[in-house]
Design a protein around this motif. Structure first.
Motif, PDB file in Angstrom:
ATOM      1  N   VAL A  68       0.710  -1.277  -0.005  1.00 46.35           N
ATOM      2  CA  VAL A  68      -0.002   0.016  -0.014  1.00 46.35           C
ATOM      3  C   VAL A  68       0.795   1.382   0.107  1.00 46.35           C
ATOM      4  CG1 VAL A  68      -1.517   1.172   1.397  1.00 46.35           C
ATOM      5  CG2 VAL A  68      -1.820  -1.184   1.108  1.00 46.35           C
ATOM      6  N   LYS A  69       1.887   1.215   0.464  1.00 46.05           N
ATOM      7  CA  LYS A  69       2.843   2.450   0.712  1.00 46.05           C
ATOM      8  C   LYS A  69       3.419   2.950  -0.420  1.00 46.05           C
ATOM      9  CE  LYS A  69       7.343   0.260   1.915  1.00 46.05           C
ATOM     10  NZ  LYS A  69       8.146  -0.030   3.115  1.00 46.05           N
ATOM     11  N   CYS A  70       3.345   2.129  -1.633  1.00 44.47           N
ATOM     12  CA  CYS A  70       3.776   2.539  -2.876  1.00 44.47           C
ATOM     13  C   CYS A  70       3.009   3.649  -3.528  1.00 44.47           C
ATOM     14  CB  CYS A  70       3.927   1.381  -3.916  1.00 44.47           C
ATOM     15  SG  CYS A  70       5.311   0.437  -3.693  1.00 44.47           S
ATOM     16  N   ASN A  71       1.487   3.350  -3.290  1.00 46.04           N
ATOM     17  CA  ASN A  71       0.638   4.361  -3.891  1.00 46.04           C
ATOM     18  C   ASN A  71      -0.664   4.096  -3.184  1.00 46.04           C
ATOM     19  OD1 ASN A  71      -1.434   5.630  -5.363  1.00 46.04           O
ATOM     20  ND2 ASN A  71       0.060   5.808  -7.241  1.00 46.04           N
ATOM     21  N   SER A  72      -1.146   5.184  -2.376  1.00 49.75           N
ATOM     22  CA  SER A  72      -2.323   4.818  -1.575  1.00 49.75           C
ATOM     23  C   SER A  72      -3.579   5.424  -2.063  1.00 49.75           C
ATOM     24  CB  SER A  72      -2.016   5.076  -0.192  1.00 49.75           C
ATOM     25  OG  SER A  72      -1.659   6.172   0.095  1.00 49.75           O
ATOM     26  N   THR A  73      -3.307   5.950  -3.256  1.00 52.00           N
ATOM     27  CA  THR A  73      -4.595   6.548  -3.906  1.00 52.00           C
ATOM     28  C   THR A  73      -5.755   5.760  -3.938  1.00 52.00           C
ATOM     29  OG1 THR A  73      -3.014   7.791  -5.488  1.00 52.00           O
ATOM     30  CG2 THR A  73      -5.287   7.680  -6.200  1.00 52.00           C
ATOM     31  N   PRO A  74      -6.905   6.356  -3.371  1.00 55.37           N
ATOM     32  CA  PRO A  74      -8.220   5.406  -3.167  1.00 55.37           C
ATOM     33  C   PRO A  74      -8.360   4.665  -4.502  1.00 55.37           C
ATOM     34  CG  PRO A  74      -8.259   7.535  -1.926  1.00 55.37           C
ATOM     35  CD  PRO A  74      -7.181   7.888  -2.614  1.00 55.37           C
ATOM     36  N   GLY A  75      -8.361   5.509  -5.545  1.00 58.33           N
ATOM     37  CA  GLY A  75      -8.918   4.631  -6.814  1.00 58.33           C
ATOM     38  C   GLY A  75      -7.921   3.708  -7.139  1.00 58.33           C
ATOM     39  N   VAL A  76      -6.647   3.458  -6.770  1.00 58.15           N
ATOM     40  CA  VAL A  76      -5.888   2.580  -7.040  1.00 58.15           C
ATOM     41  C   VAL A  76      -6.235   1.385  -6.068  1.00 58.15           C
ATOM     42  CG1 VAL A  76      -3.566   1.689  -6.614  1.00 58.15           C
ATOM     43  CG2 VAL A  76      -3.910   3.858  -7.709  1.00 58.15           C
ATOM     44  N   LEU A  77      -6.422   1.578  -4.700  1.00 57.83           N
ATOM     45  CA  LEU A  77      -6.931   0.711  -3.731  1.00 57.83           C
ATOM     46  C   LEU A  77      -8.208   0.044  -4.033  1.00 57.83           C
ATOM     47  CD1 LEU A  77      -5.829   2.491  -0.432  1.00 57.83           C
ATOM     48  CD2 LEU A  77      -4.366   0.789  -2.151  1.00 57.83           C
ATOM     49  N   GLU A  78      -9.047   0.601  -4.546  1.00 60.90           N
ATOM     50  CA  GLU A  78     -10.458   0.102  -5.114  1.00 60.90           C
ATOM     51  C   GLU A  78     -10.272  -0.660  -6.103  1.00 60.90           C
ATOM     52  OE1 GLU A  78     -13.644   0.430  -4.107  1.00 60.90           O
ATOM     53  OE2 GLU A  78     -13.838   2.491  -2.998  1.00 60.90           O
ATOM     54  N   THR A  79      -9.318  -0.321  -7.297  1.00 61.99           N
ATOM     55  CA  THR A  79      -9.480  -1.202  -8.435  1.00 61.99           C
ATOM     56  C   THR A  79      -8.546  -2.631  -8.026  1.00 61.99           C
ATOM     57  OG1 THR A  79      -9.226   0.871  -9.825  1.00 61.99           O
ATOM     58  CG2 THR A  79      -8.406  -1.117 -10.596  1.00 61.99           C
ATOM     59  N   LEU A  80      -7.818  -2.347  -7.029  1.00 61.83           N
ATOM     60  CA  LEU A  80      -7.056  -3.624  -6.756  1.00 61.83           C
ATOM     61  C   LEU A  80      -7.757  -4.505  -5.953  1.00 61.83           C
ATOM     62  CD1 LEU A  80      -3.337  -2.232  -6.237  1.00 61.83           C
ATOM     63  CD2 LEU A  80      -4.221  -3.629  -8.127  1.00 61.83           C
TER      64      LEU A  80
END
Length: 449
Positions: A68-80
């Motif tokens: 998660v620390k690589c990129n915690s943008t919500p859209g990224v997390l939602e997609t993954l």
């Protein structure tokens, strides 16, 4: 723009078949030129879909736990999350983000090697049990604060190339594993597996041979103590290059078949971070100042060049190492900037250097490159900027953190829908973007702002 860490909502521009990522960058560069020329990111969430499909095709059955620390943008997390990845978290904030997405605690691991007691208690309270450990002091801290913890012993790996000098390494030795198991038995803490990590700077996939064979030794040792071992974490270090992924798989696949076959009951996971997000984000920065220098004064010390009467240009941008280029302070930075404005093929190119806005000697982004002469207000585009500090507030001169605009093509969305991987929370954030260029600030693209 919605979509920052503290925002509950965000928007995703859904591109029709006639629209490209280049169109999106053009539109936002035009808009930002009108409204303030702040730097901005454009993220292609469809790129995450492609990377996940690539992972499944090459690395199955190793389950990815996104770092998660690589990129915690919500859209990224939602997609993954919709794609079905697990999450490797290093802090309470990251664990809370994953839980808020509806990720079951069993699909979250707490990987920070130096954990705060309060954050261990938070993991215990929320049912996040799997965490890493590499020393006795950490083991005792976990025992005091998380009675249901399930530990992965983090073992050190050997750099067989000898090229990389490491001042401080995380991970314990094989010899110390036995001592940690004795302590865990005494403290009644469960050990359920092993983790190792191979740095992305390591050029020798053969390092995995040593790491996996060492892991097998630890598993055998654990059986002597009566621990039920169910998990192997092969860590991160995946660059995003398909060739590297195939090289790693070529080495580890036969080893896993021998040491940890499918009927062994051992789940093999990995922690890809940069692999998923680096190439998914592009950064656009603006030239805020420039000056000319003499060619001889510009050259690095010890460089032999013939004297030139051509000017050398030094450009200052509105993002630097104290913002979106922070990774340059600790890692090698190889991104070559692309000039956004159109220029003639025969236009002369000049030796140039690029700097951030802090006027700090560390804030040099590119030491030497060839560019046409740029003007204040021109835009430069940097690819592969999705990993590291996304949209952090600059530490200097009140520069605003870059906005983050998210996009996905219809075809990539269809791939997710076809495999049943979309979620209602992700779908509600889409808005349609027609194939057009040079939208004005009143047009539909501003719905993301």
């Amino acid at each position: 723009m919605k979509g920052f860490l503290e925002d509950a909502n965000y928007s995703i521009g859904l591109l029709d078949e006639g629209a490209t990522l280049g169109n999106v960058i053009d539109n936002y560069a035009y808009e930002h030129t009108l409204t303030g020329k702040n730097a901005f990111f454009v993220g292609d969430l469809g790129n995450l879909v492609k990377k996940h499909i690539q992972w499944q095709n090459v690395m199955a059955p190793v389950k990815p736990f996104y770092t998660v620390k690589c990129n915690s943008t919500p859209g990224v997390l939602e997609t993954l999350a919709a794609l079905g990845t697990g999450f490797a978290c290093s802090s309470k904030t990251e664990m809370a983000l994953a839980l808020d997405l509806g990720i079951p605690p069993v699909n979250i691991i707490y990987t920070n090697p130096c954990k705060q007691a309060s954050q261990i208690k938070y993991a215990a309270k929320t049912g996040i049990n799997v965490m890493t450990c590499d020393n006795e002091i950490e083991l005792k801290k976990i025992a005091r604060n998380h009675p249901n913890a399930k530990l992965l012993l983090h073992i050190a790996t050997e750099d067989i190339s000898g090229e990389e000098e490491v001042n401080m390494k995380f991970g314990t030795t094989l010899k110390n594993c036995r001592h940690l198991m004795e302590c865990a038995k005494e403290l009644e803490v469960q050990i359920v597996g092993v983790k190792f990590h191979i740095s992305s700077s390591c050029k020798e996939p053969q390092v995995y041979i040593h790491a996996i064979s060492d892991t097998r030794c630890v598993f055998d040792m654990a059986e002597e103590f009566g621990f039920k071992m169910t998990m192997l974490d092969i860590g991160g270090g995946f660059t995003g290059c398909e060739f590297q992924l195939e090289e790693v798989n070529h080495v580890i696949s036969p080893l896993l078949d021998v040491y940890f076959p499918e009927d062994s009951g051992v789940n093999v996971i990995a922690e890809p971070g940069c692999y998923y997000v680096s190439s998914a984000f592009t950064l656009a920065v603006n030239i805020i100042a420039k000056k000319a220098a003499e060619y001889d004064n510009f050259l690095p010390a010890g460089t032999e060049q013939t004297k030139s009467d051509e000017p050398v240009f030094i450009y200052y941008m509105n993002e630097g190492v104290y913002g979106s280029f922070a990774s340059k302070l600790t890692e090698k930075f190889n991104s070559i900037p692309e000039v956004h404005k159109k220029y003639k093929e025969d236009e002369p190119l000049f030796a140039s250097s690029l700097w951030g806005p802090s006027c700090d000697e560390l804030d040099q982004i590119v030491e030497n490159c060839l560019l046409p002469e740029l003007n204040i207000g021109d835009w430069l585009i940097f690819d592969n900027m999705g990993s590291g500090v996304m949209g952090e507030q600059s530490a200097f001169n009140d520069f605003q953190r870059p906005l983050i605009y998210l996009t996905m093509s219809f075809s990539d969305l269809y791939k997710m829908q076809y495999t049943g991987l979309t979620s209602d929370t992700l779908m509600k954030n889409f808005f349609f973007v027609p194939s057009c260029v040079q939208l004005s600030s009143e047009d539909s693209f501003t719905t993301a702002a």
